[in-house]
Design a protein around this motif. Structure first.
Motif, PDB file in Angstrom:
ATOM      1  N   SER A  33     -34.291  -9.784  -6.149  1.00 57.70           N
ATOM      2  CA  SER A  33     -33.859  -8.849  -7.194  1.00 57.70           C
ATOM      3  C   SER A  33     -33.469  -7.494  -6.604  1.00 57.70           C
ATOM      4  O   SER A  33     -32.441  -6.911  -6.973  1.00 57.70           O
ATOM      5  CB  SER A  33     -34.969  -8.681  -8.226  1.00 57.70           C
ATOM      6  N   ALA A  34     -34.261  -6.997  -5.676  1.00 59.41           N
ATOM      7  CA  ALA A  34     -33.966  -5.704  -5.045  1.00 59.41           C
ATOM      8  C   ALA A  34     -32.700  -5.776  -4.200  1.00 59.41           C
ATOM      9  O   ALA A  34     -31.894  -4.843  -4.201  1.00 59.41           O
ATOM     10  CB  ALA A  34     -35.149  -5.252  -4.192  1.00 59.41           C
ATOM     11  N   VAL A  35     -32.519  -6.866  -3.487  1.00 52.00           N
ATOM     12  CA  VAL A  35     -31.321  -7.048  -2.671  1.00 52.00           C
ATOM     13  C   VAL A  35     -30.087  -7.077  -3.569  1.00 52.00           C
ATOM     14  O   VAL A  35     -29.084  -6.408  -3.291  1.00 52.00           O
ATOM     15  CB  VAL A  35     -31.421  -8.323  -1.811  1.00 52.00           C
ATOM     16  N   LYS A  36     -30.164  -7.831  -4.656  1.00 55.18           N
ATOM     17  CA  LYS A  36     -29.033  -7.904  -5.575  1.00 55.18           C
ATOM     18  C   LYS A  36     -28.697  -6.529  -6.148  1.00 55.18           C
ATOM     19  O   LYS A  36     -27.525  -6.148  -6.217  1.00 55.18           O
ATOM     20  CB  LYS A  36     -29.324  -8.887  -6.711  1.00 55.18           C
ATOM     21  N   ALA A  37     -29.708  -5.785  -6.562  1.00 53.27           N
ATOM     22  CA  ALA A  37     -29.471  -4.446  -7.117  1.00 53.27           C
ATOM     23  C   ALA A  37     -28.824  -3.543  -6.075  1.00 53.27           C
ATOM     24  O   ALA A  37     -27.874  -2.807  -6.379  1.00 53.27           O
ATOM     25  CB  ALA A  37     -30.783  -3.843  -7.618  1.00 53.27           C
ATOM     26  N   LYS A 138     -19.777  -8.543  -8.222  1.00 52.37           N
ATOM     27  CA  LYS A 138     -21.100  -8.369  -8.822  1.00 52.37           C
ATOM     28  C   LYS A 138     -21.573  -9.648  -9.509  1.00 52.37           C
ATOM     29  O   LYS A 138     -22.761  -9.985  -9.449  1.00 52.37           O
ATOM     30  CB  LYS A 138     -21.088  -7.186  -9.789  1.00 52.37           C
ATOM     31  N   ALA A 139     -20.668 -10.382 -10.126  1.00 51.83           N
ATOM     32  CA  ALA A 139     -21.039 -11.655 -10.747  1.00 51.83           C
ATOM     33  C   ALA A 139     -21.485 -12.663  -9.684  1.00 51.83           C
ATOM     34  O   ALA A 139     -22.459 -13.395  -9.883  1.00 51.83           O
ATOM     35  CB  ALA A 139     -19.878 -12.213 -11.565  1.00 51.83           C
ATOM     36  N   ALA A 140     -20.784 -12.695  -8.568  1.00 49.03           N
ATOM     37  CA  ALA A 140     -21.151 -13.620  -7.485  1.00 49.03           C
ATOM     38  C   ALA A 140     -22.507 -13.247  -6.894  1.00 49.03           C
ATOM     39  O   ALA A 140     -23.335 -14.122  -6.599  1.00 49.03           O
ATOM     40  CB  ALA A 140     -20.070 -13.623  -6.407  1.00 49.03           C
ATOM     41  N   ILE A 141     -22.758 -11.967  -6.740  1.00 43.86           N
ATOM     42  CA  ILE A 141     -24.057 -11.519  -6.238  1.00 43.86           C
ATOM     43  C   ILE A 141     -25.146 -11.904  -7.229  1.00 43.86           C
ATOM     44  O   ILE A 141     -26.194 -12.439  -6.846  1.00 43.86           O
ATOM     45  CB  ILE A 141     -24.047  -9.996  -5.972  1.00 43.86           C
ATOM     46  N   THR A 146     -30.303 -16.924  -3.309  1.00 40.39           N
ATOM     47  CA  THR A 146     -31.048 -16.496  -2.127  1.00 40.39           C
ATOM     48  C   THR A 146     -30.518 -15.150  -1.640  1.00 40.39           C
ATOM     49  O   THR A 146     -29.404 -14.740  -1.991  1.00 40.39           O
ATOM     50  CB  THR A 146     -30.891 -17.510  -0.973  1.00 40.39           C
ATOM     51  N   VAL A 147     -31.317 -14.500  -0.798  1.00 41.03           N
ATOM     52  CA  VAL A 147     -30.882 -13.249  -0.183  1.00 41.03           C
ATOM     53  C   VAL A 147     -29.630 -13.486   0.649  1.00 41.03           C
ATOM     54  O   VAL A 147     -28.667 -12.714   0.579  1.00 41.03           O
ATOM     55  CB  VAL A 147     -32.018 -12.637   0.667  1.00 41.03           C
ATOM     56  N   ASP A 148     -29.604 -14.568   1.430  1.00 39.66           N
ATOM     57  CA  ASP A 148     -28.418 -14.874   2.232  1.00 39.66           C
ATOM     58  C   ASP A 148     -27.206 -15.145   1.359  1.00 39.66           C
ATOM     59  O   ASP A 148     -26.091 -14.731   1.681  1.00 39.66           O
ATOM     60  CB  ASP A 148     -28.684 -16.079   3.152  1.00 39.66           C
ATOM     61  N   GLY A 149     -27.417 -15.821   0.233  1.00 36.84           N
ATOM     62  CA  GLY A 149     -26.317 -16.079  -0.696  1.00 36.84           C
ATOM     63  C   GLY A 149     -25.778 -14.788  -1.293  1.00 36.84           C
ATOM     64  O   GLY A 149     -24.560 -14.619  -1.445  1.00 36.84           O
ATOM     65  N   ALA A 150     -26.669 -13.866  -1.636  1.00 36.17           N
ATOM     66  CA  ALA A 150     -26.243 -12.574  -2.178  1.00 36.17           C
ATOM     67  C   ALA A 150     -25.460 -11.792  -1.122  1.00 36.17           C
ATOM     68  O   ALA A 150     -24.428 -11.186  -1.428  1.00 36.17           O
ATOM     69  CB  ALA A 150     -27.452 -11.773  -2.662  1.00 36.17           C
ATOM     70  N   ALA A 151     -25.945 -11.820   0.103  1.00 33.32           N
ATOM     71  CA  ALA A 151     -25.256 -11.125   1.192  1.00 33.32           C
ATOM     72  C   ALA A 151     -23.880 -11.743   1.429  1.00 33.32           C
ATOM     73  O   ALA A 151     -22.901 -11.024   1.672  1.00 33.32           O
ATOM     74  CB  ALA A 151     -26.088 -11.154   2.464  1.00 33.32           C
ATOM     75  N   ALA A 152     -23.788 -13.052   1.353  1.00 32.26           N
ATOM     76  CA  ALA A 152     -22.498 -13.729   1.542  1.00 32.26           C
ATOM     77  C   ALA A 152     -21.539 -13.372   0.409  1.00 32.26           C
ATOM     78  O   ALA A 152     -20.342 -13.142   0.643  1.00 32.26           O
ATOM     79  CB  ALA A 152     -22.698 -15.237   1.620  1.00 32.26           C
ATOM     80  N   ALA A 153     -22.043 -13.298  -0.810  1.00 31.72           N
ATOM     81  CA  ALA A 153     -21.201 -12.920  -1.953  1.00 31.72           C
ATOM     82  C   ALA A 153     -20.688 -11.494  -1.775  1.00 31.72           C
ATOM     83  O   ALA A 153     -19.526 -11.208  -2.045  1.00 31.72           O
ATOM     84  CB  ALA A 153     -21.980 -13.058  -3.252  1.00 31.72           C
ATOM     85  N   TYR A 154     -21.549 -10.624  -1.317  1.00 32.36           N
ATOM     86  CA  TYR A 154     -21.156  -9.236  -1.059  1.00 32.36           C
ATOM     87  C   TYR A 154     -20.058  -9.187   0.004  1.00 32.36           C
ATOM     88  O   TYR A 154     -19.043  -8.517  -0.167  1.00 32.36           O
ATOM     89  CB  TYR A 154     -22.374  -8.438  -0.611  1.00 32.36           C
ATOM     90  N   ALA A 155     -20.250  -9.908   1.078  1.00 33.97           N
ATOM     91  CA  ALA A 155     -19.287  -9.905   2.185  1.00 33.97           C
ATOM     92  C   ALA A 155     -17.948 -10.516   1.777  1.00 33.97           C
ATOM     93  O   ALA A 155     -16.912 -10.179   2.346  1.00 33.97           O
ATOM     94  CB  ALA A 155     -19.859 -10.645   3.392  1.00 33.97           C
TER      95      ALA A 155
END
Length: 164
Positions: A33-37, A138-141, A146-155
């Motif tokens: 949750s914190a990573v996504k935010a 933001k929708a993808a994040i 997972t944290v890695d999935g959120a990071a990949a969506a961001y990238a």
């Protein structure tokens, strides 16, 4: 990325990575949750940086643009009444702004209005592209599990080309 966590029992973890948080026993859902935010806030910051490549910063500047646009639209709807007295935001740009029809300095209120409309149209196109990229990222994040999935969506954020 470095984050701060406060757990339900009051324990604080300050300025640590997600990996450090997990190693310290912070609940994985709290870390995610914190990573996504954090990543969504970064996406918003990147979108604003891209907007500022084509706009001038500032709330007052935004109000000025808004009023000039309103006056331009009104002047173009009623060209016979397009006077300096009626449209002071446009009047100050006569001789300064460029008339998109001629490429020369704006000779009158209507020429300024046309220039403002052209700038607005250009902004709407790039603004919509930036908005679309921001919302999609933001929708993808948010959808990441997972944290890695959120990071990949961001990238993977697909930003439009902007000047600068």
């Amino acid at each position: 990325m470095r984050l701060t966590f406060t757990e339900a029992d009051g324990r604080r973890h300050v300025d640590i990575t997600p990996e450090q948080a997990e190693a310290a026993g912070v609940a994985p859902d709290m870390v995610l949750s914190a990573v996504k935010a954090h990543l969504c806030a970064e996406i918003d910051a990147q979108a604003e940086a891209r907007r500022l490549r084509v706009l001038t910063a500032g709330a007052g500047q935004a109000l000025e643009y808004q009023e000039a646009q309103a006056q331009a639209a009104a002047a173009l709807k009623a060209p016979a009444s397009a006077t300096a007295e009626k449209y002071p935001m446009l009047a100050v740009s006569v001789g300064i702004d460029t008339d998109p029809e001629t490429g020369a300095p704006a000779a009158d209120i209507l020429a300024v209005a046309r220039g403002i409309q052209a700038a607005r149209d250009a902004w709407l196109a790039i603004g919509a592209e930036i908005r679309g990229a921001r919302l999609a990222a933001k929708a993808a994040i948010a959808a990441a599990a997972t944290v890695d999935g959120a990071a990949a969506a961001y990238a993977a954020a697909a930003w439009p080309a902007t000047p600068g």
